[in-house]
Design an enzyme around this catalytic site. Structure first.
Site, PDB file in Angstrom:
ATOM      1  N   VAL A  82       0.850  -1.188   0.000  1.00  0.00           N
ATOM      2  CA  VAL A  82       0.000   0.000   0.000  1.00  0.00           C
ATOM      3  C   VAL A  82       0.887   1.239   0.000  1.00  0.00           C
ATOM      4  CG1 VAL A  82      -1.809   1.264   1.210  1.00  0.00           C
ATOM      5  CG2 VAL A  82      -1.800  -1.245   1.243  1.00  0.00           C
ATOM      6  N   VAL A  84       1.066   5.616  -1.607  1.00  0.00           N
ATOM      7  CA  VAL A  84       0.558   6.739  -2.407  1.00  0.00           C
ATOM      8  C   VAL A  84       1.724   7.658  -2.726  1.00  0.00           C
ATOM      9  CG1 VAL A  84      -1.015   8.719  -2.477  1.00  0.00           C
ATOM     10  CG2 VAL A  84      -1.727   6.594  -1.346  1.00  0.00           C
ATOM     11  N   GLY A  92      -7.623  11.642  -1.345  1.00  0.00           N
ATOM     12  CA  GLY A  92      -8.568  10.530  -1.272  1.00  0.00           C
ATOM     13  C   GLY A  92      -8.109   9.256  -1.947  1.00  0.00           C
ATOM     14  N   VAL A  93      -6.836   9.207  -2.370  1.00  0.00           N
ATOM     15  CA  VAL A  93      -6.350   8.020  -3.075  1.00  0.00           C
ATOM     16  C   VAL A  93      -6.376   6.796  -2.162  1.00  0.00           C
ATOM     17  CG1 VAL A  93      -4.359   6.973  -4.227  1.00  0.00           C
ATOM     18  CG2 VAL A  93      -4.959   9.360  -4.701  1.00  0.00           C
ATOM     19  N   LEU A  94      -5.827   6.932  -0.949  1.00  0.00           N
ATOM     20  CA  LEU A  94      -5.797   5.779  -0.035  1.00  0.00           C
ATOM     21  C   LEU A  94      -7.200   5.342   0.334  1.00  0.00           C
ATOM     22  CD1 LEU A  94      -4.246   3.771   1.697  1.00  0.00           C
ATOM     23  CD2 LEU A  94      -4.160   5.494   3.508  1.00  0.00           C
ATOM     24  N   THR A  95      -8.081   6.286   0.617  1.00  0.00           N
ATOM     25  CA  THR A  95      -9.453   5.931   0.980  1.00  0.00           C
ATOM     26  C   THR A  95     -10.134   5.175  -0.144  1.00  0.00           C
ATOM     27  OG1 THR A  95      -9.642   7.847   2.460  1.00  0.00           O
ATOM     28  CG2 THR A  95     -11.691   6.856   1.686  1.00  0.00           C
ATOM     29  N   SER A 118       3.215   0.360   8.352  1.00  0.00           N
ATOM     30  CA  SER A 118       4.386   1.224   8.457  1.00  0.00           C
ATOM     31  C   SER A 118       4.086   2.412   9.356  1.00  0.00           C
ATOM     32  CB  SER A 118       4.808   1.705   7.064  1.00  0.00           C
ATOM     33  OG  SER A 118       3.730   2.367   6.418  1.00  0.00           O
ATOM     34  N   TYR A 123      -4.352   3.211   9.759  1.00  0.00           N
ATOM     35  CA  TYR A 123      -5.321   2.186   9.402  1.00  0.00           C
ATOM     36  C   TYR A 123      -6.485   2.046  10.367  1.00  0.00           C
ATOM     37  CZ  TYR A 123      -2.127   1.007   5.705  1.00  0.00           C
ATOM     38  OH  TYR A 123      -1.345   1.085   4.578  1.00  0.00           O
ATOM     39  N   PHE A 411       4.747  -9.526   5.503  1.00  0.00           N
ATOM     40  CA  PHE A 411       4.230  -9.869   4.182  1.00  0.00           C
ATOM     41  C   PHE A 411       3.916  -8.578   3.411  1.00  0.00           C
ATOM     42  CE2 PHE A 411       0.767 -10.053   7.303  1.00  0.00           C
ATOM     43  CZ  PHE A 411      -0.187  -9.199   6.761  1.00  0.00           C
TER      44      PHE A 411
END
Length: 411
Positions: A82, A84, A92-95, A118, A123, A411
């Site tokens: 994950v 950005v 709003g990209v992560l959302t 991270s 989260y 992972f």
């Protein structure tokens, strides 16, 4: 130009992964690790956000089965990769990635999603709660001694090439998975992660080494993988043993492996990371204060399907409680759920119109799910509300586990 979110195409992987490296500071991974990531990427579960020809966001998922209290292996999405681009933050990209991903996970019938963070602050707003912690130790072997159980001297130790020992190590690991919640059952390909050993990340330490613990009949019952970092000055040697893995099927083998690590010549410190917080080594050492024990968050868990998740695990005590679950990001989980488990731990979880006994968000439900964090401790922080007297203690006893949950690798 509008941003486009789409499933990763095979020929886009390098551009997609380059964006991920950029999001994490722009330092390229060693080629060995990059190729491992490429081989395990599940393209159909990987999302990219594109601004024209430029990838500006990414999120992936691995198909896992995760051990839960009672020993069942439950389908879980291992959220990963994950990132950005710094040019597109706070847009709003992560959302949008989290929204699309959780919808897909639900559609695929996985009741759980898990990740390592991270930045843990990110989260929680998407419903992930800290479900496991990891122990680190830096043991001063010049001052700390081990007290080993009977039978330790009967264990035979054999130094072997890590690659040649891989099948034996994987058999031991697989036997341990049902015994401790939070451990992923390794799918084909994942066994290679333990052998990744690029010189660039050793920090001056030796190549990876492996020692096997065997019974008299030759059966492998444990293993340790480690590196040795030599450090010498005018006062002499001050080497360190950097432990990657220690797993064993019985106390004697476990103690024998730690005793071996303590006794490596020209080293005075044994350093281990990502251990379970109830690691038996804490009871073997003569002085826990000189063992440098400390903890940090590890696995973050999100309940994607309340009923399926709560029915998949067993419970340590009978329980009959109505939970009022808050989940604004995944509203299908919102509302009241009646959880009933008998003395054997078998459970049912169904929608309920009865008055709620406990109120909590899906984040706290995720934290308590694997049994390592008690509902009582969450209530003390004001995060769980007792609405019927006595229900908090009843539910907390039922959710709590006998061993601490543990994520043995990333992972």
């Amino acid at each position: 130009m509008a941003l486009e979110t789409r499933v990763l195409q095979g020929d886009e992987w390098d551009v997609w992964y380059d964006n991920l490296e950029l999001a994490f500071g722009g330092v390229p991974e060693p080629s060995e690790e990059r190729e491992f990531s490429r081989a395990l990427t599940e393209a159909e579960r990987s999302l990219g956000v594109w601004d024209g020809a430029t990838c500006v966001g990414s999120a992936g998922a691995f198909t896992f089965r995760l051990s839960v209290p009672g020993g069942a292996l439950v389908p879980a999405a291992g959220v990963t990769m994950v990132g950005v681009a710094p040019t597109h933050r706070r847009r709003g990209v992560l959302t949008s990635l989290m929204r699309r991903q959780l919808d897909d996970i639900r559609a695929g019938g996985e009741p759980l999603a898990v990740l390592t963070a991270s930045d843990p602050a990110i989260y929680g707003r998407f419903g992930y709660g800290t479900a496991t912690y990891a122990l680190s130790v830096d043991i001063d072997t010049t001052r700390v001694r081990l007290s080993v159980p009977p039978g330790t001297d009967d264990v035979r130790l054999r130094l072997v090439d890590p690659q040649q020992a891989l099948a034996d190590c994987e058999r031991v690991y697989a036997a341990l998975v049902p015994t401790r919640p939070g451990m992923p059952a390794r799918r084909p390909g994942w066994e290679r992660q333990a052998l990744l050993d690029p010189p660039e990340v050793r920090g001056g330490a030796s190549p990876l080494k492996c020692v096997l613990a065997e019974r008299a009949d030759g059966e492998v019952v444990g293993y340790a993988r480690y590196r040795v970092k030599a450090d010498r000055d005018m006062a002499g040697s001050d080497g360190k043993v950097e432990v990657a893995d220690v797993d064993a099927l019985d106390p004697a083998a476990y103690a024998a492996l730690w005793r071996y690590l303590f006794g490596i010549d020209l080293t005075w410190t044994v350093r281990a990371r990502r251990r379970p917080v109830d690691d038996p080594v804490l009871h073997l050492v003569s002085d826990v204060r000189r063992s440098g024990a400390r903890t940090r968050d590890a696995l973050h868990l999100r309940v994607v399907d309340v009923a399926a998740a709560l029915e998949a695990r067993t419970y340590g005590a009978p329980v009959d409680v109505v939970l009022e679950v808050e989940d604004a990001f995944c509203p299908w989980n919102e509302g009241r759920w009646r959880l009933v488990a008998d003395a054997k731990g078998a459970a049912s979880c169904t929608r309920s119109a009865e008055p709620a006994d406990l109120g909590l968000s899906v984040r706290e439900l995720g934290s308590a799910y694997l049994g390592g964090i008690t509902l009582t401790s969450l209530a003390a922080a004001g995060l769980v509300r007792e609405l019927r007297a006595g229900s908090l203690a009843e539910a907390s006893r039922a959710f709590a586990g006998d061993v601490a949950p543990w994520l043995p690798h990333g992972f």
